[in-house]
Design an enzyme around this catalytic site. Structure first.
Site, PDB file in Angstrom:
ATOM      1  CG  LEU A  84      43.558  55.052  57.788  1.00 15.96           C
ATOM      2  CD1 LEU A  84      44.154  54.952  56.396  1.00 15.96           C
ATOM      3  CD2 LEU A  84      44.653  55.012  58.854  1.00 15.96           C
ATOM      4  N   PRO A  85      41.698  58.588  59.874  1.00 16.39           N
ATOM      5  CG  PRO A  85      43.121  59.748  61.332  1.00 16.39           C
ATOM      6  CD  PRO A  85      43.093  58.598  60.362  1.00 16.39           C
ATOM      7  CB  THR A 120      33.767  59.502  57.573  1.00 17.22           C
ATOM      8  OG1 THR A 120      33.012  58.513  58.249  1.00 17.22           O
ATOM      9  CG2 THR A 120      32.815  60.523  56.964  1.00 17.22           C
ATOM     10  CE  LYS A 165      29.561  59.015  58.483  1.00  9.39           C
ATOM     11  NZ  LYS A 165      29.287  58.419  59.745  1.00  9.39           N
ATOM     12  CE  LYS A 218      36.221  63.024  58.749  1.00  8.12           C
ATOM     13  NZ  LYS A 218      36.770  61.718  59.052  1.00  8.12           N
TER      14      LYS A 218
HETATM   15  P1  NAD Z   1      40.893  57.752  65.592  1.00  3.56           P
HETATM   16  O1  NAD Z   1      41.652  59.001  65.416  1.00  3.56           O
HETATM   17  O2  NAD Z   1      40.530  57.272  66.961  1.00  3.56           O
HETATM   18  O3  NAD Z   1      41.671  56.539  64.847  1.00  3.56           O
HETATM   19  C1  NAD Z   1      42.403  56.673  63.672  1.00  3.56           C
HETATM   20  C2  NAD Z   1      43.649  55.794  63.801  1.00  3.56           C
HETATM   21  O4  NAD Z   1      44.366  55.833  62.570  1.00  3.56           O
HETATM   22  C3  NAD Z   1      44.623  56.264  64.893  1.00  3.56           C
HETATM   23  O5  NAD Z   1      44.855  55.209  65.806  1.00  3.56           O
HETATM   24  C4  NAD Z   1      45.879  56.675  64.121  1.00  3.56           C
HETATM   25  O6  NAD Z   1      47.088  56.406  64.823  1.00  3.56           O
HETATM   26  C5  NAD Z   1      45.741  55.797  62.881  1.00  3.56           C
HETATM   27  N1  NAD Z   1      46.516  56.271  61.732  1.00  3.56           N
HETATM   28  C6  NAD Z   1      46.566  57.524  61.193  1.00  3.56           C
HETATM   29  N2  NAD Z   1      47.378  57.541  60.111  1.00  3.56           N
HETATM   30  C7  NAD Z   1      47.857  56.276  59.967  1.00  3.56           C
HETATM   31  C8  NAD Z   1      48.749  55.669  59.049  1.00  3.56           C
HETATM   32  N3  NAD Z   1      49.315  56.358  58.061  1.00  3.56           N
HETATM   33  N4  NAD Z   1      49.022  54.354  59.202  1.00  3.56           N
HETATM   34  C9  NAD Z   1      48.468  53.638  60.215  1.00  3.56           C
HETATM   35  N5  NAD Z   1      47.617  54.161  61.120  1.00  3.56           N
HETATM   36  C10 NAD Z   1      47.303  55.473  60.999  1.00  3.56           C
HETATM   37  O7  NAD Z   1      39.562  57.933  64.698  1.00  3.56           O
HETATM   38  P2  NAD Z   1      38.182  57.092  64.813  1.00  3.56           P
HETATM   39  O8  NAD Z   1      37.258  57.760  65.774  1.00  3.56           O
HETATM   40  O9  NAD Z   1      38.509  55.646  64.976  1.00  3.56           O
HETATM   41  O10 NAD Z   1      37.568  57.372  63.362  1.00  3.56           O
HETATM   42  C11 NAD Z   1      38.059  56.718  62.210  1.00  3.56           C
HETATM   43  C12 NAD Z   1      37.170  57.089  61.040  1.00  3.56           C
HETATM   44  O11 NAD Z   1      35.821  56.679  61.319  1.00  3.56           O
HETATM   45  C13 NAD Z   1      37.118  58.598  60.759  1.00  3.56           C
HETATM   46  O12 NAD Z   1      37.125  58.786  59.367  1.00  3.56           O
HETATM   47  C14 NAD Z   1      35.805  59.030  61.400  1.00  3.56           C
HETATM   48  O13 NAD Z   1      35.255  60.176  60.782  1.00  3.56           O
HETATM   49  C15 NAD Z   1      34.950  57.793  61.163  1.00  3.56           C
HETATM   50  N6  NAD Z   1      33.845  57.635  62.122  1.00  3.56           N
HETATM   51  C16 NAD Z   1      34.049  57.817  63.465  1.00  3.56           C
HETATM   52  C17 NAD Z   1      32.986  57.647  64.348  1.00  3.56           C
HETATM   53  C18 NAD Z   1      33.186  57.835  65.836  1.00  3.56           C
HETATM   54  O14 NAD Z   1      32.189  57.889  66.573  1.00  3.56           O
HETATM   55  N7  NAD Z   1      34.425  57.888  66.338  1.00  3.56           N
HETATM   56  C19 NAD Z   1      31.711  57.291  63.863  1.00  3.56           C
HETATM   57  C20 NAD Z   1      31.538  57.083  62.492  1.00  3.56           C
HETATM   58  C21 NAD Z   1      32.611  57.256  61.624  1.00  3.56           C
END
Ligand code: NAD
Length: 302
Positions: A65-66, A94, A169, A244
């Site tokens: 999740l975000p 994260t 991390k 972030k």
């Molecule tokens: P994203 O925004 O693409 O995906 C998050 C998903 O969670 C979305 O599809 C959203 O609809 C869903 N969501 C939100 N609230 C919800 C709820 N209550 N119930 C169900 N679904 C819900 O984000 P991401 O890029 O996939 O990143 C996810 C996590 O991974 C974050 O914490 C980010 O910091 C971490 N991260 C991302 C990357 C990257 O390169 N994108 C790399 C390392 C870590």
């Protein structure tokens, strides 16, 4: 194979859930976004009508999740009431250390075993199943989460007790943000002092200034290995996500009483870069802000 509830199928979770399905797990997926859910179904998951439905009878719950508020909300309102107590709970998002510890404490008090397991590696690593997981939690939690995480990554490391995965991390990414900014500065200065940039790279990558930001992720196009710099700073690790992580690191430093001036400087620089519209660019693109007049000399271009 075990039934896994997967909640959060965005940029990262989409690929991770697909890899679990590919490894033979019965993935019950849920996301608030219907297109994200549809894509997960196309890639082998079964759509759940709600997070509760996904958790019912699950042997493991994985969340991606975000931010901390989403994780706290989903666990408090759903996972801790809908999943069987025998399920291993794994949060791969994260988030801030304090929320990670608080949710893990609540899970423990409710009779669950939970770990925090944030990842290193971006969207390509999530798709390719080559993430590195840093796991915080008990030995038992680590053992139980290991096979599931292994199906989505190339390395699964036990960082310590609850919250330790998040701590590892953000310490790592604070170091990365600071070394990238410093590497960019060094290249800009080298260019202004008349050095050939490939020659500077050859020297510094074998000297004491060497770092991952220099040798694996060089911010100068045409110098070193192929990196987002060679693609106009598109793709890679978005500057907004680096910001972030730096904010999470500074928040943790304040609450732990740690003095982190370089991390603070990196946070300020990335904030300025994001404010100027660089948020979706790769984080190495900050070199453009460090020297607006930066132009790669023709002889250094590939
Ligand atoms: P994203 O925004 O693409 O995906 C998050 C998903 O969670 C979305 O599809 C959203 O609809 C869903 N969501 C939100 N609230 C919800 C709820 N209550 N119930 C169900 N679904 C819900 O984000 P991401 O890029 O996939 O990143 C996810 C996590 O991974 C974050 O914490 C980010 O910091 C971490 N991260 C991302 C990357 C990257 O390169 N994108 C790399 C390392 C870590």
């Amino acid at each position: 194979m075990a039934k896994v509830a997967f909640i959060g199928l965005g940029n990262m979770g989409g690929g991770m859930a697909a890899n679990l399905a590919k490894a033979g797990y019965e993935v019950r997926a849920f996301d608030l976004s219907q297109p994200a859910l549809d894509r997960a179904v196309e890639r082998g998951a079964e759509a759940a009508t709600s997070a509760e439905a996904a958790c019912k009878d699950a042997e493991a719950v994985v969340t991606m999740l975000p931010a901390g508020k989403h994780v706290a909300e989903v666990y408090r309102s759903t996972v801790l009431t809908a999943a069987p107590k025998s399920a291993i709970l794994i949060d791969c998002s994260t988030i801030d250390v304090a929320t990670a510890k608080a949710v893990e404490d609540e899970a423990g008090a409710a009779g669950f075993t939970m770990v925090d397991a944030p990842v290193s590696g971006g969207i390509a690593a999530a798709e390719g199943g080559t993430l590195t997981f840093m796991v915080g939690g008990s030995d038992d939690g680590f053992e139980r989460a290991h096979p599931i995480l292994e199906a989505m990554g190339k390395a699964v490391i036990h960082a310590g007790g609850p919250g330790s995965g998040q701590a590892a991390k953000i310490c790592n990414n604070m170091l990365l943000g600071a070394t990238m900014a410093a590497t960019c500065e060094a290249f800009v200065l080298a260019e202004k002092l008349g050095l050939d940039l490939r020659t500077f790279y050859d020297i510094s990558s074998k000297a004491s200034g060497q770092s991952w930001s220099m040798t694996s992720y060089c911010p100068v196009p045409g110098v070193g290995p192929d990196t987002p710099a060679d693609r106009g700073y598109e793709g890679g690790f978005a500057a907004a996500l680096m910001l972030k992580d730096l904010k999470l690191a500074m928040e943790a430093a304040r609450s732990a009483g740690a003095y982190t001036p370089m991390g603070g400087e990196a946070e300020e620089l990335y904030q300025r870069f994001v404010d100027r519209g660089g948020g979706t660019k790769d984080f190495s693109g900050i070199i453009k802000m460090i020297d607006d007049s930066w132009e790669v000399p023709a002889e250094s271009a590939k």
